[in-house]
Structures are given as structure tokens and as C-alpha cells.
Design a protein around this motif. Structure first.
Motif, mmCIF file in Angstrom:
data_model
loop_
_atom_site.group_PDB
_atom_site.id
_atom_site.type_symbol
_atom_site.label_atom_id
_atom_site.label_comp_id
_atom_site.label_asym_id
_atom_site.label_seq_id
_atom_site.Cartn_x
_atom_site.Cartn_y
_atom_site.Cartn_z
ATOM 1 N N LEU A 6 -42.888 -7.322 -59.907
ATOM 2 C CA LEU A 6 -42.810 -7.024 -58.322
ATOM 3 C C LEU A 6 -42.709 -5.119 -57.686
ATOM 4 O O LEU A 6 -41.987 -4.877 -58.735
ATOM 5 N N ALA A 7 -43.185 -5.206 -56.719
ATOM 6 C CA ALA A 7 -43.660 -3.739 -56.207
ATOM 7 C C ALA A 7 -42.256 -3.344 -54.629
ATOM 8 O O ALA A 7 -42.850 -4.587 -54.178
ATOM 9 N N LEU A 8 -42.100 -2.387 -54.912
ATOM 10 C CA LEU A 8 -41.201 -1.733 -53.640
ATOM 11 C C LEU A 8 -40.946 -0.537 -53.274
ATOM 12 O O LEU A 8 -40.681 0.034 -54.310
ATOM 13 N N ASP A 9 -40.636 0.303 -52.539
ATOM 14 C CA ASP A 9 -40.644 1.528 -52.698
ATOM 15 C C ASP A 9 -39.253 1.896 -51.786
ATOM 16 O O ASP A 9 -38.537 1.158 -50.885
ATOM 17 N N LEU A 10 -38.805 2.385 -51.743
ATOM 18 C CA LEU A 10 -37.339 3.259 -51.657
ATOM 19 C C LEU A 10 -37.460 4.626 -49.975
ATOM 20 O O LEU A 10 -38.383 4.897 -50.688
ATOM 21 N N ASP A 11 -36.498 4.502 -49.526
ATOM 22 C CA ASP A 11 -36.866 5.570 -48.407
ATOM 23 C C ASP A 11 -36.546 6.901 -49.638
ATOM 24 O O ASP A 11 -36.022 6.538 -50.761
ATOM 25 N N GLU A 12 -37.384 8.025 -49.487
ATOM 26 C CA GLU A 12 -37.334 9.100 -50.326
ATOM 27 C C GLU A 12 -35.952 9.422 -50.626
ATOM 28 O O GLU A 12 -35.976 10.855 -51.142
ATOM 29 N N GLN A 13 -35.091 10.346 -49.169
ATOM 30 C CA GLN A 13 -33.805 10.800 -49.403
ATOM 31 C C GLN A 13 -32.838 10.022 -50.915
ATOM 32 O O GLN A 13 -32.637 9.667 -51.071
ATOM 33 N N LEU A 14 -32.678 11.226 -51.312
ATOM 34 C CA LEU A 14 -31.844 11.480 -52.558
ATOM 35 C C LEU A 14 -30.874 10.317 -52.282
ATOM 36 O O LEU A 14 -30.407 9.754 -52.784
ATOM 37 N N GLU A 15 -29.739 10.012 -50.874
ATOM 38 C CA GLU A 15 -28.650 9.723 -50.802
ATOM 39 C C GLU A 15 -29.107 8.353 -50.216
ATOM 40 O O GLU A 15 -28.311 7.503 -50.992
ATOM 41 N N SER A 16 -30.318 8.046 -50.060
ATOM 42 C CA SER A 16 -30.869 6.470 -50.030
ATOM 43 C C SER A 16 -30.868 5.742 -51.695
ATOM 44 O O SER A 16 -30.650 4.486 -51.875
ATOM 45 N N ILE A 17 -31.733 6.698 -52.070
ATOM 46 C CA ILE A 17 -31.877 6.500 -53.251
ATOM 47 C C ILE A 17 -30.254 6.420 -54.363
ATOM 48 O O ILE A 17 -30.143 4.951 -55.056
ATOM 49 N N VAL A 18 -29.759 7.146 -54.372
ATOM 50 C CA VAL A 18 -28.304 6.883 -55.021
ATOM 51 C C VAL A 18 -27.538 5.402 -54.658
ATOM 52 O O VAL A 18 -26.554 4.463 -54.893
ATOM 53 N N SER A 19 -27.263 5.821 -52.866
ATOM 54 C CA SER A 19 -26.793 4.034 -52.194
ATOM 55 C C SER A 19 -27.329 3.048 -53.075
ATOM 56 O O SER A 19 -26.352 2.346 -52.899
ATOM 57 N N TYR A 20 -28.552 2.564 -52.972
ATOM 58 C CA TYR A 20 -28.620 2.062 -52.998
ATOM 59 C C TYR A 20 -28.798 1.444 -54.787
ATOM 60 O O TYR A 20 -28.157 0.661 -54.955
ATOM 61 N N TRP A 23 -24.416 -0.137 -54.678
ATOM 62 C CA TRP A 23 -24.984 -1.246 -54.791
ATOM 63 C C TRP A 23 -25.234 -1.903 -55.434
ATOM 64 O O TRP A 23 -24.364 -2.946 -55.800
ATOM 65 N N HIS A 24 -26.084 -1.793 -56.702
ATOM 66 C CA HIS A 24 -26.577 -2.522 -57.541
ATOM 67 C C HIS A 24 -25.928 -2.685 -58.924
ATOM 68 O O HIS A 24 -26.170 -3.537 -59.338
ATOM 69 N N GLU A 25 -25.124 -1.236 -58.725
ATOM 70 C CA GLU A 25 -24.048 -1.991 -60.316
ATOM 71 C C GLU A 25 -22.961 -3.102 -59.730
ATOM 72 O O GLU A 25 -22.068 -3.284 -60.874
ATOM 73 N N ASN A 26 -23.007 -3.442 -58.526
ATOM 74 C CA ASN A 26 -21.953 -4.750 -58.139
ATOM 75 C C ASN A 26 -22.383 -5.021 -57.363
ATOM 76 O O ASN A 26 -22.256 -5.492 -56.056
ATOM 77 N N VAL A 27 -23.641 -6.436 -57.345
ATOM 78 C CA VAL A 27 -24.095 -7.221 -57.214
ATOM 79 C C VAL A 27 -22.837 -8.313 -56.356
ATOM 80 O O VAL A 27 -22.926 -8.952 -57.255
ATOM 81 N N TRP A 28 -22.955 -8.196 -55.752
ATOM 82 C CA TRP A 28 -22.359 -9.722 -54.849
ATOM 83 C C TRP A 28 -22.768 -10.978 -55.632
ATOM 84 O O TRP A 28 -23.820 -11.513 -56.313
ATOM 85 N N PRO A 29 -21.555 -11.556 -56.641
ATOM 86 C CA PRO A 29 -21.124 -12.451 -57.333
ATOM 87 C C PRO A 29 -22.369 -14.199 -56.354
ATOM 88 O O PRO A 29 -23.251 -14.225 -56.921
ATOM 89 N N GLU A 30 -22.282 -14.151 -55.013
ATOM 90 C CA GLU A 30 -23.568 -14.925 -54.299
ATOM 91 C C GLU A 30 -24.686 -14.490 -54.107
ATOM 92 O O GLU A 30 -25.400 -15.260 -54.625
#
Length: 111
Positions: A6-20, A23-30
């Protein structure tokens, strides 16, 4: 076992990519539990620029429709999706309300 891409784009801003990615370094257990409970056996996300590729290995019982129903009634998953939505951009050819777009294989080579 089946594999889906599957494909999806992120906002192009570097800050958004870094933040995204943070978040994926510690995905919620639920959220992890809901993924596994749906029949997804393994999930990987790759990034090139602001384009994401998700690889899903699923069992024979997995259904995108059932996964969507499960997610819709799970408040923690909905909270996660709302949070991730800040960073995500729909592909121009995505259907209304669709985030991740299933990719179609156009070439395969094997020996």
C-alpha cells in the motif's frame, strides 16, 4: 499467507516527516494489538522522500473490510489515526476517505 503493498504520501515538510517517524519508533501497544488481531502477521513501512510503502503479510482470514470495521469501533486506534492524519496526504487517485492505497503488481520475475 498473502502479501499486500500500500502507498501513502506524507506532508513534504521535513519536520512532519521526522515527527511521523518518531511516532513509529514507539507505536502504542493497543494499536499493535489491533493490527495483529485483524490477521496481519507482519507489517513494515518504508519511506522514500515523502512517499510511504506499507507491506502487509496477512493470514487467510484477513479482510480489509473487517479491519476497517474493527478500527472504527476502537477509540485508541481512532485516536492514533487522527494523530497520524496530521502528517499524511492522500494520493491524488485515492477514493473519498481512503488513506492507504492498495498497489497493483505490474511485473513479476522468478526463475
Amino acid at each position: 499467507m498473502n502479501t499486500h503493498y500500500l502507498a501513502l504520501d506524507l506532508d513534504e515538510q521535513l519536520e512532519s516527516i521526522v515527527s511521523y517517524e518518531k511516532w513509529h519508533e514507539n507505536v502504542w501497544p493497543e494499536v499493535k494489538k489491533s493490527i495483529l488481531d485483524s490477521g496481519i502477521v507482519a507489517m513494515e513501512i518504508y519511506r522514500s522522500g515523502n512517499r510511504l510503502l506499507m507491506v502487509l503479510d496477512v493470514n487467510e482470514e484477513f479482510s480489509f473490510e473487517e479491519k476497517a470495521k474493527m478500527d472504527a469501533i476502537n477509540p485508541i486506534v481512532q485516536e492514533w489515526e487522527t494523530l497520524m492524519d496530521r502528517y499524511q496526504k492522500r494520493l491524488p487517485w485515492a477514493k473519498e476517505g481512503q488513506k492507504w492505497v492498495l498497489m497493483e503488481r505490474i511485473f513479476h520475475l522468478s526463475s
